[in-house]
Enzyme design. Structure first.
Site, mmCIF file in Angstrom:
data_model
loop_
_atom_site.group_PDB
_atom_site.id
_atom_site.type_symbol
_atom_site.label_atom_id
_atom_site.label_comp_id
_atom_site.label_asym_id
_atom_site.label_seq_id
_atom_site.Cartn_x
_atom_site.Cartn_y
_atom_site.Cartn_z
ATOM 1 N N LYS A 48 38.088 42.520 40.765
ATOM 2 C CA LYS A 48 36.644 42.389 40.595
ATOM 3 C C LYS A 48 35.889 43.068 41.732
ATOM 4 O O LYS A 48 36.321 43.043 42.881
ATOM 5 C CB LYS A 48 36.291 40.894 40.538
ATOM 6 N N SER A 123 30.450 36.380 35.912
ATOM 7 C CA SER A 123 30.274 37.663 36.572
ATOM 8 C C SER A 123 31.534 38.519 36.624
ATOM 9 O O SER A 123 31.487 39.670 37.040
ATOM 10 C CB SER A 123 29.769 37.439 37.999
ATOM 11 N N SER A 147 32.420 32.147 36.055
ATOM 12 C CA SER A 147 32.497 33.613 36.101
ATOM 13 C C SER A 147 33.842 34.188 35.705
ATOM 14 O O SER A 147 33.933 35.377 35.387
ATOM 15 C CB SER A 147 32.143 34.110 37.509
#
Length: 482
Positions: A48, A123, A147
């Site tokens: 990420k 996210s 997320s």
């Protein structure tokens, strides 16, 4: 001109990461033969964007963070490399990482591989999309309010959020570095439970992570909890009495409940305590700084549509009070985001005390039912179009509840939205504007993946993984028999 500049930035970063991954892969081949016995030897792992990878920018989708490459790997990345993995790319996030959409002006928008008119979630949306599209086997993410789990649910993959403190957050960038009460946890996404378990086990068994981050409790992987074959007591619910879920998501819980029962586990009805109070605590903690941190980060930035609501959350108290009254008429849940209940130190301490009391109440309810794990919805709806996440933030309650409690939680894909689910959607309640928007966003969602959430008590990741594996295996058996 701005788009051309961003394009050049993307080319530069792609070239950098390509050269690094070639070097890292080559170093594995040149290492002694025993290196090839490493549990993740040669496995490509995606990372990420908010997690440091040496030589690569960590921007959070903010232009002000460009051209500031990390000088070392995050502890998680170093630990994965020590176990033979090869980080091969970084994946997209929403601007500032605090929404469940996935777009920013630096890297653009990431869409859902199952339907490009829908969001991949956030996210960790880039991770969900890449794993869901088959472009990555194992991905590393982080989870502050869902997320990891939301992209897993939207994209039809497995996701796991750990207990805060089980995995290192060293080198994991967060907008709210001084956050208290609810803090982000690292997590993993993969195509199935086994690959997520392999990643988690490698991180916890290698020892490297604990050396890099001495603040972690040295709890290694406890394999006996994962391989134990005793029947589990599985609590379940499909209604938290606050935010209703769509018919497809309700059906997914029912199918998962039946799968657990078919696998020989004991099923127990469960009601989480006072979830409306939990939502009040969540909004008070998340808005304790009154939006000033995010407002400061967005100064001078092109503000992405996915976080447009942030501007409204950062305002003087009297303006927010007026907005709260106006919004409350249409959406009491949305109005809670304009709270000022923890805007001073003594108010915040009071809220944190209430949080501790709530977690104790939840644990008491759990233990009185003698539960091992809990089955519940992964999210109130399948993946919506990209414009909806910023308008339906209260839907985060479904996942945020377990960030508030610091319980490990995972998502397992179960089914897909059907035409019958769409027909039943007509009966979905619209008493709050948020519910109306969820109903609207779920129309034409036929074929989208739907998962369920499985939860355990803190530090019980091995038991959680065992339950997720059993659910996955039983769903495969049921699919074969259809």
């Amino acid at each position: 001109m701005l788009r051309e500049w961003y394009s050049l930035i993307g080319q530069r970063n792609r070239a950098l990461i390509a050269s690094f991954r070639q070097e890292w892969a080559a170093s594995l081949e040149e290492a002694p033969l025993e290196t090839r016995n490493l549990p993740l030897y040669g496995l490509p792992v995606s990372v990420k964007e908010n997690i440091d990878v040496e030589g690569r920018d960590t921007t959070l989708g903010l232009a002000k963070n460009l051209y500031r490459p990390a000088f070392r790997h995050a502890a998680l990345v170093q630990a994965l490399k020590a176990q033979g993995a090869v980080p091969f790319c970084k994946t997209n996030v929403p601007q500032t990482c605090i929404r469940y959409g996935c777009s920013n002006p630096v890297w653009g928008e990431t869409v859902n591989p199952a339907n490009t008119q829908r969001t991949s979630g956030g996210s960790s949306g880039g991770e969900g999309a890449l794993v869901g599209a088959g472009g990555s086997v194992l991905g590393v993410g982080s989870d502050l309010g869902g997320s990891v789990r939301i992209p897993a649910h939207f994209c039809g993959v497995v996701g796991l959020k750990t207990t805060r403190g089980r995995l290192s957050t060293q080198g994991v960038l967060s907008v709210m570095n001084g956050d208290v009460g609810i803090r982000g946890s690292p997590g993993l996404l993969g195509r199935d439970v086994e690959i997520v378990v392999a990643g988690l086990r490698a991180l916890l068994e290698g020892g490297c992570m604990f050396e890099l981050d001495p603040q972690l409790p040295p709890i290694s992987w406890r394999h006996h909890l994962y391989t134990d074959d005793r029947p589990l007591r599985v609590g379940w619910y499909d209604d938290d009495n606050v935010f209703p879920i769509t018919p497809g998501c309700r059906r997914a819980v029912a199918e998962a409940r039946d799968a657990f029962h078919a696998a020989g586990h004991h099923i127990v009805a469960f009601s989480p305590p006072d979830v409306r109070h939990a939502w009040n605590l969540i909004t008070a903690i998340y808005t304790a700084d009154q939006g000033r941190t995010v407002q400061h980060l967005l100064d001078g930035e092109v503000v992405d549509h996915s976080i447009s609501t942030n501007k409204k959350l950062a305002a003087p108290k009297f303006i927010k009070a007026i907005r709260k009254q106006i919004v409350h008429r249409k959406s009491p849940l949305m109005a809670d985001l304009f709270t000022s209940e923890a805007s001073s130190s003594h108010q915040l301490l009071r809220v944190l005390g209430s949080q501790a009391e709530y977690v104790e109440e939840f644990v008491d309810a759990w233990t009185s039912c003698h539960l091992d794990v809990l089955l519940c919805p992964a999210f109130p709806m399948p993946a919506p179009p990209p414009s909806y996440p910023t308008k339906t933030m209260a839907a985060l309650l479904t996942t945020c509840l377990y960030n508030l409690c610091n319980f490990p939680a995972g998502v397992v894909p179960v089914t897909h939205e059907t035409e019958e689910d769409q027909e039943k959607l007509e009966d979905y309640p619209t008493t709050d504007l948020m519910f109306q928007l969820v109903k609207e966003a779920t129309r034409d969602a036929t074929g989208l993946p739907i998962g369920v959430q499985v939860v355990a008590l803190p530090w019980q990741e091995e038991l959680l993984c065992r339950a997720m594996r059993d659910l996955q295996d039983q769903l495969k058996i049921a699919h074969v028999h259809k």
